[in-house]
Scaffold this active site. Sequence first.
Site, PDB file in Angstrom:
ATOM      1  N   PHE A  89       3.691  -6.322  17.085  1.00  0.00           N
ATOM      2  CA  PHE A  89       3.040  -5.663  15.960  1.00  0.00           C
ATOM      3  C   PHE A  89       2.486  -4.343  16.452  1.00  0.00           C
ATOM      4  O   PHE A  89       2.272  -4.158  17.654  1.00  0.00           O
ATOM      5  CB  PHE A  89       1.909  -6.547  15.428  1.00  0.00           C
ATOM      6  CG  PHE A  89       2.034  -6.868  13.969  1.00  0.00           C
ATOM      7  CD1 PHE A  89       3.161  -7.476  13.470  1.00  0.00           C
ATOM      8  CD2 PHE A  89       1.002  -6.565  13.090  1.00  0.00           C
ATOM      9  CE1 PHE A  89       3.269  -7.781  12.116  1.00  0.00           C
ATOM     10  CE2 PHE A  89       1.090  -6.868  11.743  1.00  0.00           C
ATOM     11  CZ  PHE A  89       2.225  -7.477  11.253  1.00  0.00           C
ATOM     12  N   LEU A 111       2.031  -4.460  -0.796  1.00  0.00           N
ATOM     13  CA  LEU A 111       2.252  -4.394   0.653  1.00  0.00           C
ATOM     14  C   LEU A 111       3.672  -4.749   1.087  1.00  0.00           C
ATOM     15  O   LEU A 111       4.275  -5.686   0.599  1.00  0.00           O
ATOM     16  CB  LEU A 111       1.277  -5.343   1.350  1.00  0.00           C
ATOM     17  CG  LEU A 111       1.258  -5.231   2.868  1.00  0.00           C
ATOM     18  CD1 LEU A 111       0.682  -3.890   3.296  1.00  0.00           C
ATOM     19  CD2 LEU A 111       0.456  -6.360   3.486  1.00  0.00           C
ATOM     20  N   GLU A 143       4.017  -5.209   8.008  1.00  0.00           N
ATOM     21  CA  GLU A 143       4.314  -4.536   9.262  1.00  0.00           C
ATOM     22  C   GLU A 143       5.351  -5.337  10.052  1.00  0.00           C
ATOM     23  O   GLU A 143       6.015  -4.813  10.937  1.00  0.00           O
ATOM     24  CB  GLU A 143       3.010  -4.426  10.070  1.00  0.00           C
ATOM     25  CG  GLU A 143       3.111  -3.555  11.282  1.00  0.00           C
ATOM     26  CD  GLU A 143       1.727  -3.176  11.808  1.00  0.00           C
ATOM     27  OE1 GLU A 143       0.782  -3.060  11.002  1.00  0.00           O
ATOM     28  OE2 GLU A 143       1.599  -3.006  13.019  1.00  0.00           O
ATOM     29  N   HIS A 179      -5.504  -0.559   2.296  1.00  0.00           N
ATOM     30  CA  HIS A 179      -5.207  -1.900   2.759  1.00  0.00           C
ATOM     31  C   HIS A 179      -6.431  -2.691   3.222  1.00  0.00           C
ATOM     32  O   HIS A 179      -6.535  -3.887   2.976  1.00  0.00           O
ATOM     33  CB  HIS A 179      -4.212  -1.795   3.910  1.00  0.00           C
ATOM     34  CG  HIS A 179      -3.676  -3.105   4.389  1.00  0.00           C
ATOM     35  ND1 HIS A 179      -3.110  -4.017   3.537  1.00  0.00           N
ATOM     36  CD2 HIS A 179      -3.630  -3.668   5.608  1.00  0.00           C
ATOM     37  CE1 HIS A 179      -2.729  -5.078   4.227  1.00  0.00           C
ATOM     38  NE2 HIS A 179      -3.046  -4.897   5.482  1.00  0.00           N
ATOM     39  N   ARG A 196      -8.076  -0.882  12.389  1.00  0.00           N
ATOM     40  CA  ARG A 196      -7.821  -2.287  12.706  1.00  0.00           C
ATOM     41  C   ARG A 196      -6.373  -2.477  13.121  1.00  0.00           C
ATOM     42  O   ARG A 196      -5.471  -1.908  12.512  1.00  0.00           O
ATOM     43  CB  ARG A 196      -8.103  -3.154  11.478  1.00  0.00           C
ATOM     44  CG  ARG A 196      -7.782  -4.616  11.681  1.00  0.00           C
ATOM     45  CD  ARG A 196      -8.157  -5.449  10.475  1.00  0.00           C
ATOM     46  NE  ARG A 196      -7.303  -5.224   9.315  1.00  0.00           N
ATOM     47  CZ  ARG A 196      -6.089  -5.763   9.146  1.00  0.00           C
ATOM     48  NH1 ARG A 196      -5.568  -6.533  10.081  1.00  0.00           N
ATOM     49  NH2 ARG A 196      -5.399  -5.513   8.052  1.00  0.00           N
TER      50      ARG A 196
END
Lengths: 251, 573
Positions: free
Chosen positions: B122, B251, B254, B350, B385
């Site tokens: 990620f 969304l 990712e 987000h 984040r």
Amino acid sequence: MTEKEIELKIMRQDPETEKGPRYENYKVPYVDGMVVLDAVRYVQEHTDPTLAIRWNCKAAKCGSCSAEINGMPKLMCKTRVDTIGNKITVSPMAAFPLIKDLVTDVSKNWETTRKIPMFTPKENMEKPWRINPKDVERSKEFKKCIECGLCMDVCHVVREHYTPYFGPMHIVKAASWDMHPLDSVDRSKYLNKEGGLGYCNITKCCTEVCPEHIHITDNAIIPEKERVVDLQYDPIAMLIKGIRKKEKVMK
Amino acid sequence: MPEDYETIESDVLVIGAGGAGLRAAIAINDSGQKVIVVSKSLLGKAHTVMAEGGVAASLGNVDPQDNWTVHYGDIIEEGVYISSWKMAEILAKEAPSRVLELESYGALFDRTPDGRIMQRAFGAHTYRRLAHLGDRTGLEIIKTLEHQVIHRDITFFDEMYITNLIKEGNRIVGAVGIKMNTGKIFLFNAKAFVIATGGSGRVFKITSNSWESTGDGIGMAYRAGVKLRDMEMIQFHPTGMVYPPGVRGLLVTEGVRGEGGILLNTKGERFMLRYSPEKKELDARDVVARANYREILEGRGTEHGGVYLDITHKGADFIKHKLPAMYQQFMEFAGVDITKEKMEVAPTVHYMMGGIEVEAETEKTNLDNLFAAGEVASGLHGANRLGGNSLSDILVFGKIAGENAARIAKNSDMIKISAEKVKKEIRYINSFFKEDGKNPYDLIDKLTTCMSDNVGIVRDAEHLKKALEIISELKKEFKEVGTKGMIKYNHGLLGCLELSNMLVSCEAITNCALMREESRGAHTRSDFPKKDKKWIRNIITELGEDGKMKFEVKPVDEMPSEYKNYVKPEVYS
């Protein structure tokens, strides 16, 4: 779509003050890619803020905005207007008691969930647990369940008959634990006895309406039913039963 | 309108039933205290369901070199050195245990070939670290916690909208709520309280957030004198859906980039090679989001205002197996088959790094018996984040908040609340019922449009000041909002109450954004494009005695010297 306006008909009723439902007509401007929830929210935000609807994620992930759209149980957030035409009727799920307008009381689901034995891991397993990647797949299908209740709404046993049948959503839940590779409990007997599994006559309506495309009947209900039959299949007992029957006839 | 209400007592009240609230409730139940959970939406429907990619924990199953110190370093570096180092340490150390604990509750995760929990790459995580179940990890987590709560002796009231907290000295003694499905008003009297109400993402027009993320917890806490921190830090996710308009902002996980998806502009150029030659598509979210924004701004975007995200080279089988929910989402909402076609994406609001300030070890706020955990709390994520850290956040700090709330409750007496205080709150609720009230949704529309237009991904003083003017006008107009009908399931009423909370978040976000005259992490100022050393600071917001919002800038807590070895030193150009 060439029409730029949607003719929306929404069922309205507060059962505490009104005896029966009434259908109100609203006109809503059409926007490309619009879903039914957009149209219903348009009414709520521009025409009548007292219209009760339930929604949250607007991404078909939380399962809050279940309703009957032109008579079919569907998620409002996932039903594109251009797939059903511009004359749309929206009413609440009929299998659950009405709270107001499009909102129903689904709290009975929690009571049912509470009755089904939870995931109970096998004893004395070495930690951290190891699971074969293939074994995750079976339960994984049921883990997609967003608990929207559409399968409960369409199920004629749940909807029209007073039986102990828990309903498809709960069988999916039970199956997700029964097919968890490390679970030690068999819920099928319980589902049969307390959960009225036998009342399901496999019409597969639940599978048809599932927004997550879970094969509810084939992969959850039928395997649980088969398990019960397997457990109850005892050739010796059947043989004795058979002989006694013959004896009765002879007498 | 009637002024009667029902009183419910418990040792601890948990407000919010997302991952953090439910995990807190489990901890309180484990400690033997009576807990009640209340939530705005139905149980199990909270915004946690939307989390897709995974939960970050340095299990080291795929990359054995991974451990808590590397995770710690990643959090501090990507939080651009204004995170609470102590919270980062706690999270990095405890996340693996929380993931394994979830597994013991019955959660399933994808596996490695040798049967351990699989971990995926990620953005800006040094190693492959995200435990996941396909791209539905949040759903798996909330369902697992939900069934724990249902099967334990934990009482919950869902569709209970808490309007305000009642304070006595430096303690919270009660919370007043409307049970939406009956219209009845409740007073929750408890010895300790946990706020876990999530973020304020819905104050922006284009957002990936659920309906309920209107910052209600932030509003009620602020009004009760609770300090907020780093409110300007709003995360823009690089990839939200763009077309059709009905799904704008939704969304795109990712995980698509984690599994090999690449970003392209309309010239067919893989532009991340220019912006971040090393980490490319998997750089931190703020970097990728700004890159997408610039490509679109400079005319290399699609006609719908997006860039392309392409994963077709991975093949249909791989995509359907690894990203089933994304495949379905694009197929059903946009009519796009992502195994054959490129996706159109653009940044979307987000997550809120800012929120209620808490003590790192206990999650206590500046009030004696009020705790906060999850997105509503602040400190861990600093200026940005990392993906997957929100799920570890809710598990780790939800548990700690619950344990500490239970501890405080055990050593406290119940304080009775005078009926007059409750009736005053009920009169406030009833005051929104008026014949000629302004429609709250018109004001909400103005507010969210203002925030997206002026306090977006790239900010400057001119626009921020303009936003403050609009917010101040809307605060005046707020006095005129109202609704009709009955209290039961009345969205008009909810709109009024939510708006009051949204205004608090907007005012704090915009003021703090104006104060921070630098660009750091998710906060980008075109008039102050560089990072500034003197801004290794946190901005604290609270309600002043004069009823106005006041701000304080304070230095970030310094980490112990040995911890500095885990972190790359900060570089200034």
